[in-house]
Design a protein around this motif. Structure first.
Motif, PDB file in Angstrom:
ATOM      1  N   GLU A 280       0.819  -1.221   0.000  1.00 22.20           N
ATOM      2  CA  GLU A 280       0.000   0.000   0.000  1.00 22.20           C
ATOM      3  C   GLU A 280       0.850   1.267   0.000  1.00 22.20           C
ATOM      4  N   ARG A 281       2.179   1.128   0.239  1.00 23.81           N
ATOM      5  CA  ARG A 281       3.053   2.301   0.205  1.00 23.81           C
ATOM      6  C   ARG A 281       3.553   2.590  -1.205  1.00 23.81           C
ATOM      7  N   LEU A 282       3.209   1.716  -2.164  1.00 31.80           N
ATOM      8  CA  LEU A 282       3.685   1.857  -3.538  1.00 31.80           C
ATOM      9  C   LEU A 282       2.585   2.416  -4.428  1.00 31.80           C
ATOM     10  N   SER A 283       2.994   3.016  -5.532  1.00 31.29           N
ATOM     11  CA  SER A 283       2.032   3.598  -6.466  1.00 31.29           C
ATOM     12  C   SER A 283       2.584   3.566  -7.881  1.00 31.29           C
ATOM     13  N   LEU A 284       1.691   3.547  -8.855  1.00 30.30           N
ATOM     14  CA  LEU A 284       2.099   3.659 -10.255  1.00 30.30           C
ATOM     15  C   LEU A 284       2.125   5.120 -10.703  1.00 30.30           C
ATOM     16  N   GLU A 285       1.803   6.021  -9.767  1.00 28.67           N
ATOM     17  CA  GLU A 285       1.847   7.457 -10.056  1.00 28.67           C
ATOM     18  C   GLU A 285       2.778   8.138  -9.064  1.00 28.67           C
ATOM     19  N   ARG A 286       3.540   9.091  -9.540  1.00 34.68           N
ATOM     20  CA  ARG A 286       4.444   9.831  -8.659  1.00 34.68           C
ATOM     21  C   ARG A 286       3.626  10.732  -7.738  1.00 34.68           C
ATOM     22  N   ARG A 287       3.872  10.614  -6.434  1.00 31.02           N
ATOM     23  CA  ARG A 287       3.150  11.432  -5.455  1.00 31.02           C
ATOM     24  C   ARG A 287       3.986  12.601  -4.960  1.00 31.02           C
ATOM     25  N   ASN A 288       5.297  12.395  -4.895  1.00 26.79           N
ATOM     26  CA  ASN A 288       6.214  13.449  -4.449  1.00 26.79           C
ATOM     27  C   ASN A 288       7.415  13.482  -5.376  1.00 26.79           C
ATOM     28  N   ASP A 289       7.992  14.655  -5.523  1.00 24.64           N
ATOM     29  CA  ASP A 289       9.101  14.810  -6.471  1.00 24.64           C
ATOM     30  C   ASP A 289      10.307  13.954  -6.109  1.00 24.64           C
ATOM     31  N   ASP A 290      10.486  13.685  -4.797  1.00 26.01           N
ATOM     32  CA  ASP A 290      11.667  12.937  -4.382  1.00 26.01           C
ATOM     33  C   ASP A 290      11.402  11.450  -4.166  1.00 26.01           C
ATOM     34  N   ASP A 291      10.281  10.929  -4.679  1.00 25.42           N
ATOM     35  CA  ASP A 291       9.979   9.497  -4.546  1.00 25.42           C
ATOM     36  C   ASP A 291      11.011   8.650  -5.283  1.00 25.42           C
ATOM     37  N   ASN A 292      11.277   7.454  -4.718  1.00 23.66           N
ATOM     38  CA  ASN A 292      12.048   6.458  -5.452  1.00 23.66           C
ATOM     39  C   ASN A 292      11.251   5.980  -6.655  1.00 23.66           C
ATOM     40  N   CYS A 293      11.947   5.464  -7.656  1.00 24.73           N
ATOM     41  CA  CYS A 293      11.277   4.958  -8.851  1.00 24.73           C
ATOM     42  C   CYS A 293      11.986   3.692  -9.344  1.00 24.73           C
ATOM     43  N   LEU A 294      11.191   2.645  -9.589  1.00 28.20           N
ATOM     44  CA  LEU A 294      11.688   1.418 -10.201  1.00 28.20           C
ATOM     45  C   LEU A 294      10.886   1.147 -11.459  1.00 28.20           C
ATOM     46  N   GLY A 335       2.130  -6.603 -19.819  1.00 27.55           N
ATOM     47  CA  GLY A 335       3.248  -6.505 -20.746  1.00 27.55           C
ATOM     48  C   GLY A 335       3.729  -5.094 -20.948  1.00 27.55           C
ATOM     49  N   GLN A 336       2.982  -4.125 -20.440  1.00 28.53           N
ATOM     50  CA  GLN A 336       3.367  -2.730 -20.611  1.00 28.53           C
ATOM     51  C   GLN A 336       4.444  -2.344 -19.585  1.00 28.53           C
ATOM     52  N   THR A 337       5.368  -1.496 -19.986  1.00 29.91           N
ATOM     53  CA  THR A 337       6.359  -0.975 -19.060  1.00 29.91           C
ATOM     54  C   THR A 337       5.730   0.084 -18.165  1.00 29.91           C
ATOM     55  N   VAL A 338       5.921  -0.039 -16.851  1.00 31.07           N
ATOM     56  CA  VAL A 338       5.369   0.922 -15.891  1.00 31.07           C
ATOM     57  C   VAL A 338       6.459   1.327 -14.911  1.00 31.07           C
ATOM     58  N   ARG A 339       6.187   2.386 -14.150  1.00 28.57           N
ATOM     59  CA  ARG A 339       7.104   2.843 -13.112  1.00 28.57           C
ATOM     60  C   ARG A 339       6.414   2.737 -11.757  1.00 28.57           C
ATOM     61  N   VAL A 340       7.158   2.212 -10.793  1.00 31.13           N
ATOM     62  CA  VAL A 340       6.652   2.043  -9.432  1.00 31.13           C
ATOM     63  C   VAL A 340       7.333   3.083  -8.549  1.00 31.13           C
ATOM     64  N   TYR A 341       6.497   3.893  -7.851  1.00 29.80           N
ATOM     65  CA  TYR A 341       7.023   4.974  -7.024  1.00 29.80           C
ATOM     66  C   TYR A 341       6.771   4.688  -5.537  1.00 29.80           C
ATOM     67  N   PHE A 342       7.707   5.112  -4.691  1.00 28.62           N
ATOM     68  CA  PHE A 342       7.549   4.953  -3.248  1.00 28.62           C
ATOM     69  C   PHE A 342       8.542   5.852  -2.528  1.00 28.62           C
ATOM     70  N   PRO A 343       8.197   6.333  -1.322  1.00 24.58           N
ATOM     71  CA  PRO A 343       9.088   7.220  -0.584  1.00 24.58           C
ATOM     72  C   PRO A 343      10.215   6.465   0.103  1.00 24.58           C
ATOM     73  N   GLU A 344      11.257   7.195   0.474  1.00 24.36           N
ATOM     74  CA  GLU A 344      12.368   6.589   1.217  1.00 24.36           C
ATOM     75  C   GLU A 344      11.865   5.908   2.485  1.00 24.36           C
ATOM     76  N   ALA A 345      10.917   6.572   3.165  1.00 28.52           N
ATOM     77  CA  ALA A 345      10.431   6.074   4.455  1.00 28.52           C
ATOM     78  C   ALA A 345       9.737   4.723   4.341  1.00 28.52           C
ATOM     79  N   ALA A 346       9.322   4.334   3.124  1.00 32.11           N
ATOM     80  CA  ALA A 346       8.642   3.046   2.946  1.00 32.11           C
ATOM     81  C   ALA A 346       9.623   1.881   2.963  1.00 32.11           C
ATOM     82  N   CYS A 347      10.931   2.164   2.799  1.00 36.32           N
ATOM     83  CA  CYS A 347      11.939   1.104   2.714  1.00 36.32           C
ATOM     84  C   CYS A 347      12.370   0.671   4.107  1.00 36.32           C
ATOM     85  N   ARG A 348      12.342  -0.631   4.345  1.00 33.63           N
ATOM     86  CA  ARG A 348      12.889  -1.169   5.585  1.00 33.63           C
ATOM     87  C   ARG A 348      13.955  -2.186   5.203  1.00 33.63           C
ATOM     88  N   VAL A 349      15.180  -1.900   5.591  1.00 31.14           N
ATOM     89  CA  VAL A 349      16.313  -2.759   5.244  1.00 31.14           C
ATOM     90  C   VAL A 349      16.553  -3.723   6.396  1.00 31.14           C
TER      91      VAL A 349
END
Length: 358
Positions: A280-294, A335-349
């Motif tokens: 739920e922390r991921l999106s196919l649309e950019r929410r913030n300018d500094d979001d990560n993108c894969l 089959g379409q190429t998409v971009r996945v966006y998420f903030p730094e805070a969503a990452c847990r290492v």
């Protein structure tokens, strides 16, 4: 001082540990759930609190009494079993009042108490029915009323809703929580259902192989898991293999694509790690300018009622993205190429040992 306290509790069956090094303090009126898979020791721990099993080592205290070796009938503990355990030859009132009868409470008093409890569990008018004349949900209400009739100091519930269908489970768990709050009774609830634990509890004890993995509020357990096991057991989780790209800047590489984590690593460049991301922390649309993108390939879209789950292939790994179901939502083709966006805070290492275990 805690109202219910387990200190260094262990239980062995033969040479095998069912519970080990169990330490927990429960406050008066608190609702605590033991959550874990089959064989993790949660029911054994509950039975030790009830007195049906004696600890191999450690101490159990209720109020100001050490009850470690006290028989069940002298602990003032009420127990609701998974299979209800009603007496088939007794009607509803007689089942509810059974513990009071054993305790020598006069007939008039125990019938009055049973009547009050019938009303509390919404079974007024069912007093003369026998267990076989009741639905599963009604039988469980009788079992709950019977446990409460003796006015226990602690209420114990061992997966009480597991045999019921989904709608009845939802209704009954709401009723159990409301009743527990009304009575202010200290409650321990055993379940393997994470949704039950998250929705009911003041705190959750996540168990694994007889040990406590983490204790915390539902929000703490979900958003700040102490281990990869907890993170994976509670809710849906994306576990991505990554490697350290820039330790000082907290950057990782996932399938050759760099993301930011907001942390600083002591690990050297190139060392493998695991990144945990909630869908739920991921999106196919950019929410913030500094979001990560894969960048990846959309493999399929699954409708889950109120939720739509998108699956995206990033290299050899799959990422799941959950979003609310909008009837106007445009579904891009697989089959379409998409971009996945998420903030730094969503990452847990996660730690190295957890990566290996995962």
């Amino acid at each position: 001082m805690a109202f219910l306290e387990l200190t260094g509790v262990q239980k062995k069956f033969g040479k095998q540990f069912a519970v080990r090094d169990f330490n927990l303090e429960v406050q008066k009126g608190e609702f605590v759930s033991f959550l874990g898979g089959s064989g993790c020791g949660k029911t054994t721990t509950l039975r030790m609190i009830a007195g049906f099993e004696l600890p191999t080592a450690g101490r159990i205290r209720i109020g100001d009494r050490d009850v470690s070796n006290v028989p069940p009938n002298r602990r003032r503990v009420g127990m609701v079993f998974q299979n209800y355990a009603l007496f088939p030859n007794l009607n509803v009132v007689q089942n509810i009042a059974f513990g009071l009868k054993v305790a020598g409470v006069p007939v008039k008093t125990r019938l009055e108490q049973a009547g009050r409890l019938l009303d509390m569990v919404h079974l007024d008018g069912f007093q003369n029915r026998y267990p076989h004349q009741l639905s599963g949900g009604q039988q469980q209400r009788v079992a709950l009323a019977r446990a409460l009739a003796i006015q226990p100091q602690v209420l114990l519930l061992d997966e009480p809703l597991s045999a019921l269908d989904a709608k009845i489970r939802l209704k009954l768990r709401q009723e159990i929580r409301a009743l527990q709050k009304e009575l202010g009774i200290t409650t321990i609830y055993v379940t393997h259902d994470q949704e039950e634990a998250l929705s009911l509890s003041d705190r959750i004890v996540v168990m694994r192989e007889g040990r406590i993995e983490q204790v915390g509020t539902p929000a703490q357990i979900y958003h700040d898991p102490a281990s990869l096991f907890v993170a994976s057991f509670i809710g849906t989780l994306n576990r991505l293999r990554a490697e350290v790209a820039d330790p000082a800047a907290g950057r990782l590489a996932v399938a050759g694509q760099v993301i930011r984590t907001g942390g600083v690593f002591s690990r050297p460049k190139g060392e493998p790690v695991c990144v945990a991301l909630r869908p739920e922390r991921l999106s196919l649309e950019r929410r913030n300018d500094d979001d990560n993108c894969l960048s990846g390939i959309l493999s399929h879209v699954t409708l889950l009622g109120a939720i739509v789950r998108w699956s995206v292939r990033v290299g050899e790994q799959e990422i799941r993205i959950d979003t609310f179901n909008d009837p106007l939502l445009e579904m891009p083709p697989a089959g379409q190429t998409v971009r996945v966006y998420f903030p730094e805070a969503a990452c847990r290492v996660m730690e190295d040992s957890e990566v290996a275990a995962g």
